[in-house]
Scaffold this active site. Structure first.
Site, short mmCIF file in Angstrom:
data_model
loop_
_atom_site.label_atom_id
_atom_site.label_comp_id
_atom_site.label_asym_id
_atom_site.label_seq_id
_atom_site.Cartn_x
_atom_site.Cartn_y
_atom_site.Cartn_z
N MET A 84 0.72 -1.32 -0.08
CA MET A 84 0.05 -0.05 -0.04
C MET A 84 0.96 1.26 0.10
O MET A 84 2.21 1.14 0.15
CB MET A 84 -0.93 0.00 1.27
CG MET A 84 -1.80 -1.06 1.11
SD MET A 84 -3.01 -1.29 2.86
CE MET A 84 -3.90 0.09 2.63
N HIS A 85 0.15 2.34 -0.30
CA HIS A 85 0.68 3.77 0.01
C HIS A 85 1.74 4.10 -1.08
O HIS A 85 2.16 5.45 -0.99
CB HIS A 85 1.39 3.72 1.38
CG HIS A 85 0.55 3.55 2.40
ND1 HIS A 85 -0.60 3.55 2.56
CD2 HIS A 85 0.84 2.29 3.35
CE1 HIS A 85 -1.13 2.89 3.74
NE2 HIS A 85 -0.08 2.25 4.36
N ASP B 207 -2.48 -4.83 0.56
CA ASP B 207 -2.13 -6.13 0.89
C ASP B 207 -2.50 -6.69 2.17
O ASP B 207 -2.70 -7.73 2.23
CB ASP B 207 -0.49 -6.28 0.99
CG ASP B 207 0.14 -5.13 1.76
OD1 ASP B 207 -0.47 -4.24 2.25
OD2 ASP B 207 1.54 -5.04 1.73
#
Length: 486
Positions: free
Chosen positions: A78-79, A237
Protein backbone atom coordinates in the site's frame (compact mmCIF):
# COMPACT_ATOMS: atom_id res chain seq x y z
CA UNK A 1 -4.51 -27.28 -15.06
CA UNK A 2 -8.08 -26.11 -15.67
CA UNK A 3 -10.48 -23.56 -14.25
CA UNK A 4 -8.28 -21.66 -11.83
CA UNK A 5 -8.28 -18.13 -10.49
CA UNK A 6 -5.06 -16.14 -10.45
CA UNK A 7 -3.99 -14.02 -7.49
CA UNK A 8 -0.98 -11.74 -7.93
CA UNK A 9 0.69 -10.14 -4.91
CA UNK A 10 3.04 -7.20 -5.48
CA UNK A 11 5.18 -7.44 -2.36
CA UNK A 12 8.17 -5.30 -1.47
CA UNK A 13 10.80 -7.98 -1.98
CA UNK A 14 8.98 -10.20 -4.48
CA UNK A 15 5.93 -10.63 -6.70
CA UNK A 16 3.99 -13.82 -6.05
CA UNK A 17 1.57 -15.55 -8.43
CA UNK A 18 -0.92 -18.11 -7.12
CA UNK A 19 -3.29 -20.32 -9.11
CA UNK A 20 -6.26 -21.38 -6.97
CA UNK A 21 -9.10 -23.78 -7.73
CA UNK A 22 -12.66 -22.82 -6.83
CA UNK A 23 -12.53 -24.99 -3.68
CA UNK A 24 -9.52 -23.08 -2.37
CA UNK A 25 -6.91 -25.72 -3.19
CA UNK A 26 -3.65 -24.50 -4.67
CA UNK A 27 -2.93 -25.49 -8.26
CA UNK A 28 0.42 -23.73 -8.51
CA UNK A 29 2.54 -20.93 -7.07
CA UNK A 30 5.61 -18.98 -8.06
CA UNK A 31 7.59 -16.01 -6.80
CA UNK A 32 10.04 -13.63 -8.44
CA UNK A 33 12.21 -11.17 -6.53
CA UNK A 34 12.23 -7.40 -7.01
CA UNK A 35 15.06 -4.98 -6.36
CA UNK A 36 14.68 -2.13 -3.89
CA UNK A 37 16.77 1.03 -4.13
CA UNK A 38 17.78 3.34 -1.28
CA UNK A 39 18.67 6.70 -2.85
CA UNK A 40 19.20 8.44 0.49
CA UNK A 41 18.87 8.09 4.26
CA UNK A 42 15.34 6.96 5.07
CA UNK A 43 14.44 6.69 1.37
CA UNK A 44 13.09 3.56 -0.33
CA UNK A 45 12.01 3.23 -3.97
CA UNK A 46 11.20 0.68 -6.66
CA UNK A 47 10.73 0.75 -10.41
CA UNK A 48 7.14 -0.14 -11.39
CA UNK A 49 8.54 -1.80 -14.52
CA UNK A 50 10.29 -4.31 -12.25
CA UNK A 51 6.93 -5.36 -10.76
CA UNK A 52 5.49 -6.06 -14.19
CA UNK A 53 8.56 -7.98 -15.31
CA UNK A 54 8.49 -10.06 -12.10
CA UNK A 55 4.76 -10.71 -12.47
CA UNK A 56 5.32 -11.85 -16.04
CA UNK A 57 8.06 -14.28 -15.00
CA UNK A 58 6.07 -15.61 -12.04
CA UNK A 59 2.84 -16.22 -13.96
CA UNK A 60 4.60 -17.74 -16.96
CA UNK A 61 6.50 -20.14 -14.70
CA UNK A 62 3.16 -21.57 -13.53
CA UNK A 63 2.61 -22.99 -17.01
CA UNK A 64 -1.09 -22.24 -16.96
CA UNK A 65 -1.54 -22.19 -20.70
CA UNK A 66 -4.55 -21.04 -22.68
CA UNK A 67 -8.10 -21.46 -21.45
CA UNK A 68 -7.17 -22.15 -17.81
CA UNK A 69 -7.71 -18.89 -15.96
CA UNK A 70 -11.25 -17.70 -15.20
CA UNK A 71 -10.38 -14.49 -13.36
CA UNK A 72 -7.51 -12.40 -12.00
CA UNK A 73 -7.12 -10.04 -9.04
CA UNK A 74 -4.16 -8.32 -7.44
CA UNK A 75 -3.06 -7.50 -3.93
CA UNK A 76 -0.07 -5.40 -3.13
CA UNK A 77 1.97 -3.09 -0.97
CA UNK A 78 0.00 0.00 0.00
CA UNK A 79 0.73 3.75 -0.02
CA UNK A 80 3.27 3.75 -2.88
CA UNK A 81 3.21 6.74 -5.24
CA UNK A 82 3.10 5.56 -8.86
CA UNK A 83 3.04 8.74 -10.95
CA UNK A 84 2.07 8.68 -14.63
CA UNK A 85 2.29 11.40 -17.25
CA UNK A 86 -0.25 12.22 -19.93
CA UNK A 87 0.88 9.24 -22.03
CA UNK A 88 0.50 6.82 -19.14
CA UNK A 89 4.24 6.48 -18.66
CA UNK A 90 5.96 6.42 -15.26
CA UNK A 91 7.39 9.81 -14.27
CA UNK A 92 9.78 8.65 -11.52
CA UNK A 93 10.42 5.57 -9.35
CA UNK A 94 7.70 4.69 -6.85
CA UNK A 95 8.28 6.00 -3.31
CA UNK A 96 7.41 3.04 -1.09
CA UNK A 97 5.31 2.58 2.04
CA UNK A 98 8.35 2.42 4.33
CA UNK A 99 10.01 5.58 2.96
CA UNK A 100 10.44 8.25 5.64
CA UNK A 101 11.55 11.27 3.61
CA UNK A 102 8.25 13.18 4.05
CA UNK A 103 8.90 14.00 7.73
CA UNK A 104 8.36 17.74 7.36
CA UNK A 105 5.25 17.31 5.23
CA UNK A 106 3.81 14.90 7.78
CA UNK A 107 4.47 17.35 10.60
CA UNK A 108 2.86 20.14 8.57
CA UNK A 109 -0.27 18.12 7.98
CA UNK A 110 -0.58 16.98 11.59
CA UNK A 111 0.28 20.34 13.15
CA UNK A 112 -0.70 23.09 10.70
CA UNK A 113 -3.73 21.43 9.13
CA UNK A 114 -4.35 19.62 12.40
CA UNK A 115 -4.99 16.03 13.39
CA UNK A 116 -8.64 16.64 14.20
CA UNK A 117 -9.20 18.14 10.75
CA UNK A 118 -7.38 15.25 9.07
CA UNK A 119 -9.50 12.68 10.92
CA UNK A 120 -12.63 14.59 9.96
CA UNK A 121 -11.63 14.64 6.28
CA UNK A 122 -10.08 11.18 5.93
CA UNK A 123 -10.52 9.18 9.14
CA UNK A 124 -6.75 9.22 9.76
CA UNK A 125 -3.85 11.40 10.87
CA UNK A 126 -0.78 11.77 8.68
CA UNK A 127 2.02 9.21 8.65
CA UNK A 128 5.16 9.65 6.57
CA UNK A 129 4.47 6.41 4.73
CA UNK A 130 1.09 7.55 3.42
CA UNK A 131 0.79 8.71 -0.18
CA UNK A 132 -0.27 12.34 0.39
CA UNK A 133 2.82 13.53 2.33
CA UNK A 134 5.06 11.90 -0.28
CA UNK A 135 3.25 13.75 -3.06
CA UNK A 136 3.84 17.01 -1.20
CA UNK A 137 7.54 16.14 -0.87
CA UNK A 138 7.84 15.43 -4.60
CA UNK A 139 6.05 18.69 -5.45
CA UNK A 140 8.50 20.62 -3.26
CA UNK A 141 11.75 18.84 -4.14
CA UNK A 142 11.04 17.67 -7.69
CA UNK A 143 8.68 20.31 -9.12
CA UNK A 144 9.44 19.48 -12.74
CA UNK A 145 8.54 15.84 -12.20
CA UNK A 146 5.37 16.75 -10.29
CA UNK A 147 4.30 19.12 -13.05
CA UNK A 148 4.26 16.20 -15.48
CA UNK A 149 1.95 14.07 -13.33
CA UNK A 150 -1.52 13.42 -14.72
CA UNK A 151 -2.46 10.23 -12.85
CA UNK A 152 -1.63 9.00 -9.34
CA UNK A 153 -1.82 5.26 -8.81
CA UNK A 154 -1.00 2.66 -6.18
CA UNK A 155 1.32 -0.30 -6.88
CA UNK A 156 -1.24 -3.07 -7.42
CA UNK A 157 -3.37 -0.68 -9.48
CA UNK A 158 -0.45 -0.04 -11.79
CA UNK A 159 -0.31 -3.78 -12.40
CA UNK A 160 -4.01 -3.76 -13.28
CA UNK A 161 -3.35 -0.85 -15.65
CA UNK A 162 -0.45 -2.70 -17.29
CA UNK A 163 -2.66 -5.76 -17.81
CA UNK A 164 -5.89 -4.07 -18.90
CA UNK A 165 -5.22 -0.45 -19.82
CA UNK A 166 -7.80 0.56 -17.18
CA UNK A 167 -6.96 3.04 -14.44
CA UNK A 168 -8.73 2.14 -11.21
CA UNK A 169 -8.22 1.50 -7.52
CA UNK A 170 -10.23 -0.11 -4.74
CA UNK A 171 -11.68 1.20 -1.48
CA UNK A 172 -9.16 -0.53 0.80
CA UNK A 173 -6.06 0.74 -0.99
CA UNK A 174 -7.49 4.22 -1.52
CA UNK A 175 -8.04 4.46 2.25
CA UNK A 176 -4.27 4.47 2.81
CA UNK A 177 -3.50 7.53 0.72
CA UNK A 178 -4.73 10.23 3.18
CA UNK A 179 -6.62 11.64 0.19
CA UNK A 180 -9.67 9.44 0.76
CA UNK A 181 -12.67 9.95 3.04
CA UNK A 182 -12.94 6.52 4.65
CA UNK A 183 -16.37 7.18 6.15
CA UNK A 184 -17.94 8.25 2.83
CA UNK A 185 -15.94 5.96 0.58
CA UNK A 186 -14.93 8.79 -1.76
CA UNK A 187 -11.95 11.02 -2.48
CA UNK A 188 -11.73 14.04 -0.15
CA UNK A 189 -11.89 17.27 -2.12
CA UNK A 190 -10.47 19.20 0.84
CA UNK A 191 -7.40 16.98 1.13
CA UNK A 192 -6.83 17.03 -2.61
CA UNK A 193 -6.81 20.83 -2.49
CA UNK A 194 -4.39 20.90 0.46
CA UNK A 195 -2.02 18.51 -1.33
CA UNK A 196 -2.33 20.19 -4.77
CA UNK A 197 -3.85 17.06 -6.29
CA UNK A 198 -6.48 17.47 -8.97
CA UNK A 199 -9.54 15.26 -8.64
CA UNK A 200 -8.95 14.09 -12.21
CA UNK A 201 -5.55 12.67 -11.17
CA UNK A 202 -7.16 9.99 -9.01
CA UNK A 203 -8.81 6.88 -10.49
CA UNK A 204 -12.27 5.75 -9.47
CA UNK A 205 -12.34 3.67 -6.28
CA UNK A 206 -14.26 0.42 -6.81
CA UNK A 207 -15.20 -2.56 -4.65
CA UNK A 208 -12.35 -5.03 -4.31
CA UNK A 209 -14.17 -7.89 -6.03
CA UNK A 210 -15.55 -5.72 -8.83
CA UNK A 211 -14.45 -6.50 -12.39
CA UNK A 212 -12.75 -3.34 -13.65
CA UNK A 213 -11.41 -4.57 -16.98
CA UNK A 214 -10.27 -7.49 -19.08
CA UNK A 215 -6.84 -8.79 -19.95
CA UNK A 216 -5.69 -6.85 -23.00
CA UNK A 217 -3.69 -8.29 -25.86
CA UNK A 218 -0.57 -6.72 -24.34
CA UNK A 219 -1.42 -8.02 -20.88
CA UNK A 220 -2.06 -11.48 -22.28
CA UNK A 221 1.33 -11.43 -23.99
CA UNK A 222 2.99 -10.47 -20.71
CA UNK A 223 1.42 -13.34 -18.76
CA UNK A 224 1.19 -15.94 -21.49
CA UNK A 225 -2.60 -16.16 -21.10
CA UNK A 226 -5.69 -15.52 -23.21
CA UNK A 227 -6.90 -11.98 -23.67
CA UNK A 228 -10.35 -11.13 -22.34
CA UNK A 229 -9.95 -12.69 -18.88
CA UNK A 230 -11.83 -10.61 -16.24
CA UNK A 231 -9.57 -8.59 -13.94
CA UNK A 232 -10.93 -7.40 -10.59
CA UNK A 233 -9.95 -4.30 -8.63
CA UNK A 234 -8.13 -6.26 -5.92
CA UNK A 235 -7.09 -4.93 -2.50
CA UNK A 236 -4.24 -3.51 -0.49
CA UNK A 237 -1.94 -6.20 0.83
CA UNK A 238 -3.22 -6.21 4.40
CA UNK A 239 -6.87 -6.35 3.39
CA UNK A 240 -6.08 -9.07 0.84
CA UNK A 241 -4.11 -11.04 3.44
CA UNK A 242 -7.03 -10.73 5.85
CA UNK A 243 -9.37 -12.15 3.20
CA UNK A 244 -6.86 -14.95 2.66
CA UNK A 245 -7.09 -15.90 6.34
CA UNK A 246 -10.88 -15.60 6.49
CA UNK A 247 -10.79 -12.43 8.60
CA UNK A 248 -14.18 -10.92 7.78
CA UNK A 249 -16.97 -9.52 9.94
CA UNK A 250 -16.87 -7.39 13.09
CA UNK A 251 -14.51 -8.60 15.82
CA UNK A 252 -12.33 -10.75 13.57
CA UNK A 253 -8.59 -10.19 13.92
CA UNK A 254 -5.57 -11.01 11.79
CA UNK A 255 -1.92 -10.47 12.63
CA UNK A 256 0.69 -10.43 9.91
CA UNK A 257 4.36 -11.12 10.55
CA UNK A 258 5.67 -10.09 7.17
CA UNK A 259 8.32 -7.49 6.30
CA UNK A 260 6.15 -5.19 8.38
CA UNK A 261 3.94 -6.30 11.25
CA UNK A 262 0.25 -5.50 11.26
CA UNK A 263 -2.71 -5.88 13.56
CA UNK A 264 -5.96 -5.93 11.56
CA UNK A 265 -9.26 -5.71 13.49
CA UNK A 266 -12.60 -5.76 11.66
CA UNK A 267 -15.07 -3.26 13.11
CA UNK A 268 -18.82 -2.93 13.27
CA UNK A 269 -19.10 0.12 11.04
CA UNK A 270 -16.81 3.12 10.63
CA UNK A 271 -14.48 3.95 13.52
CA UNK A 272 -12.10 6.91 13.05
CA UNK A 273 -8.39 6.30 13.43
CA UNK A 274 -5.89 8.36 15.39
CA UNK A 275 -2.25 8.71 16.41
CA UNK A 276 -1.72 4.95 16.58
CA UNK A 277 -4.20 3.15 14.33
CA UNK A 278 -5.47 3.60 10.79
CA UNK A 279 -9.14 3.50 9.83
CA UNK A 280 -9.55 1.86 6.41
CA UNK A 281 -12.18 0.21 4.28
CA UNK A 282 -11.99 -3.60 4.20
CA UNK A 283 -12.08 -5.72 1.06
CA UNK A 284 -15.17 -7.54 2.39
CA UNK A 285 -17.20 -4.33 2.06
CA UNK A 286 -16.85 -3.31 5.73
CA UNK A 287 -14.31 -1.38 7.77
CA UNK A 288 -11.28 -2.16 9.89
CA UNK A 289 -8.75 -0.62 12.23
CA UNK A 290 -5.12 -1.40 11.52
CA UNK A 291 -1.82 -0.78 13.22
CA UNK A 292 1.44 -1.21 11.30
CA UNK A 293 4.93 -1.52 12.69
CA UNK A 294 7.39 -0.96 9.88
CA UNK A 295 9.80 -3.76 10.79
CA UNK A 296 8.68 -7.22 11.91
CA UNK A 297 10.02 -10.30 10.10
CA UNK A 298 12.55 -7.91 8.56
CA UNK A 299 14.01 -7.49 12.07
CA UNK A 300 14.67 -11.21 12.27
CA UNK A 301 16.03 -11.29 8.72
CA UNK A 302 18.39 -8.44 9.60
CA UNK A 303 19.55 -10.25 12.74
CA UNK A 304 19.99 -13.75 11.32
CA UNK A 305 21.28 -12.90 7.83
CA UNK A 306 22.94 -9.49 7.99
CA UNK A 307 24.37 -9.56 11.50
CA UNK A 308 24.84 -13.23 12.42
CA UNK A 309 25.11 -14.50 8.84
CA UNK A 310 23.46 -17.76 9.79
CA UNK A 311 20.25 -19.50 8.80
CA UNK A 312 17.00 -18.88 10.65
CA UNK A 313 16.65 -22.46 11.87
CA UNK A 314 20.25 -22.45 13.15
CA UNK A 315 19.60 -19.17 14.94
CA UNK A 316 16.45 -20.55 16.57
CA UNK A 317 18.30 -23.59 17.87
CA UNK A 318 20.61 -21.24 19.81
CA UNK A 319 17.75 -19.43 21.56
CA UNK A 320 16.94 -20.01 25.24
CA UNK A 321 13.46 -20.61 26.61
CA UNK A 322 11.06 -17.72 25.88
CA UNK A 323 11.07 -15.06 28.58
CA UNK A 324 14.57 -15.88 29.79
CA UNK A 325 16.86 -13.79 27.56
CA UNK A 326 17.24 -10.87 29.97
CA UNK A 327 17.51 -8.57 26.94
CA UNK A 328 14.85 -6.34 25.36
CA UNK A 329 14.85 -5.35 21.69
CA UNK A 330 13.20 -2.19 20.34
CA UNK A 331 12.05 -3.14 16.80
CA UNK A 332 12.21 0.24 15.05
CA UNK A 333 14.79 -0.51 12.34
CA UNK A 334 13.26 1.88 9.79
CA UNK A 335 11.53 4.35 12.08
CA UNK A 336 8.05 3.56 13.30
CA UNK A 337 4.46 4.08 12.28
CA UNK A 338 2.37 2.39 14.99
CA UNK A 339 2.19 3.05 17.82
CA UNK A 340 4.65 6.00 17.84
CA UNK A 341 4.36 7.66 14.39
CA UNK A 342 8.03 8.67 14.57
CA UNK A 343 10.39 8.49 11.59
CA UNK A 344 13.34 9.17 13.93
CA UNK A 345 12.75 6.05 16.05
CA UNK A 346 15.56 3.48 15.96
CA UNK A 347 16.19 -0.07 17.08
CA UNK A 348 18.28 -0.99 20.09
CA UNK A 349 19.07 -3.82 22.48
CA UNK A 350 18.70 -3.00 26.17
CA UNK A 351 20.02 -5.05 29.07
CA UNK A 352 23.08 -6.77 27.63
CA UNK A 353 25.58 -8.21 30.11
CA UNK A 354 28.88 -10.10 29.85
CA UNK A 355 27.04 -13.42 29.68
CA UNK A 356 24.55 -12.31 26.99
CA UNK A 357 24.65 -14.67 24.01
CA UNK A 358 23.71 -14.42 20.37
CA UNK A 359 20.77 -16.67 21.17
CA UNK A 360 19.57 -14.30 23.89
CA UNK A 361 19.61 -11.44 21.42
CA UNK A 362 17.86 -13.48 18.74
CA UNK A 363 15.05 -14.36 21.17
CA UNK A 364 14.81 -10.70 22.17
CA UNK A 365 14.18 -9.81 18.52
CA UNK A 366 11.17 -12.15 18.35
CA UNK A 367 9.87 -10.90 21.67
CA UNK A 368 10.36 -7.25 20.77
CA UNK A 369 8.24 -7.61 17.64
CA UNK A 370 5.54 -9.36 19.70
CA UNK A 371 5.61 -6.49 22.20
CA UNK A 372 5.11 -4.07 19.32
CA UNK A 373 2.05 -6.03 18.22
CA UNK A 374 0.69 -5.90 21.76
CA UNK A 375 1.06 -2.13 21.83
CA UNK A 376 -1.08 -1.84 18.71
CA UNK A 377 -3.75 -4.19 20.06
CA UNK A 378 -3.94 -2.18 23.26
CA UNK A 379 -4.38 0.97 21.20
CA UNK A 380 -7.34 -0.64 19.42
CA UNK A 381 -9.09 -0.89 22.77
CA UNK A 382 -10.60 -4.23 21.83
CA UNK A 383 -10.04 -7.41 23.80
CA UNK A 384 -9.13 -10.16 21.36
CA UNK A 385 -9.50 -13.77 22.49
CA UNK A 386 -8.46 -15.30 19.20
CA UNK A 387 -6.56 -14.19 16.11
CA UNK A 388 -5.42 -15.62 12.83
CA UNK A 389 -1.76 -15.12 11.98
CA UNK A 390 0.01 -15.03 8.62
CA UNK A 391 3.26 -13.92 6.99
CA UNK A 392 6.71 -15.46 6.89
CA UNK A 393 7.27 -15.09 10.63
CA UNK A 394 4.10 -17.07 11.34
CA UNK A 395 5.81 -20.21 10.06
CA UNK A 396 7.97 -20.25 13.18
CA UNK A 397 6.44 -22.31 15.99
CA UNK A 398 8.67 -20.49 18.48
CA UNK A 399 7.51 -17.07 17.30
CA UNK A 400 3.86 -18.16 17.46
CA UNK A 401 4.42 -19.40 21.01
CA UNK A 402 6.00 -16.09 22.00
CA UNK A 403 3.24 -14.07 20.31
CA UNK A 404 0.39 -16.04 21.88
CA UNK A 405 1.77 -15.55 25.39
CA UNK A 406 2.72 -11.89 24.91
CA UNK A 407 -0.80 -11.15 23.64
CA UNK A 408 -2.56 -13.63 25.96
CA UNK A 409 -4.45 -14.67 22.86
CA UNK A 410 -4.99 -17.94 20.98
CA UNK A 411 -3.08 -17.71 17.70
CA UNK A 412 -4.34 -19.77 14.76
CA UNK A 413 -2.70 -20.48 11.44
CA UNK A 414 -4.54 -21.46 8.28
CA UNK A 415 -4.03 -24.78 6.51
CA UNK A 416 -2.62 -22.93 3.51
CA UNK A 417 -0.82 -19.63 4.10
CA UNK A 418 -0.31 -17.73 0.89
CA UNK A 419 -0.96 -14.20 2.07
CA UNK A 420 -2.37 -11.47 -0.18
CA UNK A 421 -2.13 -13.62 -3.32
CA UNK A 422 -4.64 -16.11 -1.89
CA UNK A 423 -6.96 -13.33 -0.77
CA UNK A 424 -6.74 -11.78 -4.24
CA UNK A 425 -7.70 -15.12 -5.82
CA UNK A 426 -10.79 -15.27 -3.54
CA UNK A 427 -11.73 -11.76 -4.67
CA UNK A 428 -11.44 -12.89 -8.28
CA UNK A 429 -13.70 -15.88 -7.55
CA UNK A 430 -16.30 -13.57 -6.03
CA UNK A 431 -16.12 -11.03 -8.83
CA UNK A 432 -16.53 -13.74 -11.45
CA UNK A 433 -19.61 -15.20 -9.76
CA UNK A 434 -18.09 -18.34 -8.25
CA UNK A 435 -19.36 -17.14 -4.85
CA UNK A 436 -22.08 -14.70 -3.88
CA UNK A 437 -19.95 -12.68 -1.47
CA UNK A 438 -16.41 -12.36 -0.20
CA UNK A 439 -17.46 -13.84 3.15
CA UNK A 440 -18.94 -16.86 1.36
CA UNK A 441 -15.72 -17.38 -0.57
CA UNK A 442 -13.74 -17.26 2.69
CA UNK A 443 -16.08 -19.68 4.42
CA UNK A 444 -15.75 -22.16 1.56
CA UNK A 445 -12.03 -21.86 0.83
CA UNK A 446 -10.16 -20.89 4.02
CA UNK A 447 -9.36 -23.85 6.24
CA UNK A 448 -8.04 -23.64 9.79
CA UNK A 449 -4.59 -24.93 10.65
CA UNK A 450 -3.05 -25.30 14.10
CA UNK A 451 -3.75 -23.25 17.23
CA UNK A 452 -1.10 -22.01 19.67
CA UNK A 453 -2.50 -21.15 23.10
CA UNK A 454 -0.97 -18.69 25.56
CA UNK A 455 0.93 -20.23 28.48
CA UNK A 456 -0.15 -18.69 31.78
CA UNK A 457 3.28 -18.68 33.49
CA UNK A 458 5.03 -17.36 30.39
CA UNK A 459 2.32 -14.73 29.87
CA UNK A 460 2.87 -13.48 33.44
CA UNK A 461 6.60 -13.23 32.77
CA UNK A 462 5.96 -11.30 29.56
CA UNK A 463 3.68 -8.87 31.39
CA UNK A 464 6.69 -7.93 33.55
CA UNK A 465 9.03 -7.53 30.58
CA UNK A 466 6.44 -5.59 28.56
CA UNK A 467 6.08 -3.06 31.36
CA UNK A 468 9.80 -2.28 30.95
CA UNK A 469 9.59 -2.38 27.13
CA UNK A 470 6.92 0.35 27.15
CA UNK A 471 9.28 2.70 29.02
CA UNK A 472 12.18 2.43 26.59
CA UNK A 473 10.89 4.43 23.61
CA UNK A 474 9.65 7.43 25.68
CA UNK A 475 13.01 7.51 27.47
CA UNK A 476 14.89 7.47 24.16
CA UNK A 477 12.64 9.69 22.03
CA UNK A 478 14.72 12.85 22.48
CA UNK A 479 17.95 10.92 21.84
CA UNK A 480 16.52 9.49 18.61
CA UNK A 481 15.59 13.01 17.50
CA UNK A 482 19.09 14.30 18.31
CA UNK A 483 20.54 11.46 16.23
CA UNK A 484 18.65 12.59 13.14
CA UNK A 485 21.07 12.55 10.22
CA UNK A 486 23.77 10.66 12.12
Amino acid sequence: MRDVYLGIDLGTSAVKALAVRSDGSIAGEASESCAVSYPGIGMCEQSPADWIAAASRAVRSLGLGKGCVRGIATGGQMHGSVLLDGRGEVVRPCVLWNDGRAREETEYLNNAVGKDALVRMTGNVAFAGFTAPKLMWIKKHEPEAFARVRTIMLPKDYAVYALTGVMSTDLSDASGTLLFDTARGAWSEEMCRICSVGADMLPEARRSQEIVGYLSDGGAALLGLDSGIPVCAGAGDNAAAAIGTGTTGAGSCNISLGTSGTVFVCTDGYVPGGDTLHSFRHADGGYHLMGCMLSAASCNKWWTEDVCRTGYETAQSEMPEPGSAGVIFLPHLTGERSPHNDTDARSMFVGMRPHTTRGDMGLAVLEGVAFGLRGMLEAAGTEIKHTRICGGGARSGLWRRVTASVLRTAVETTATENGPAFGAALLAMTGCGEYGSVAEACASCVRAGGVTLPEAELADRYDEIYAVYKDIYPAMKRVFRDMRGI
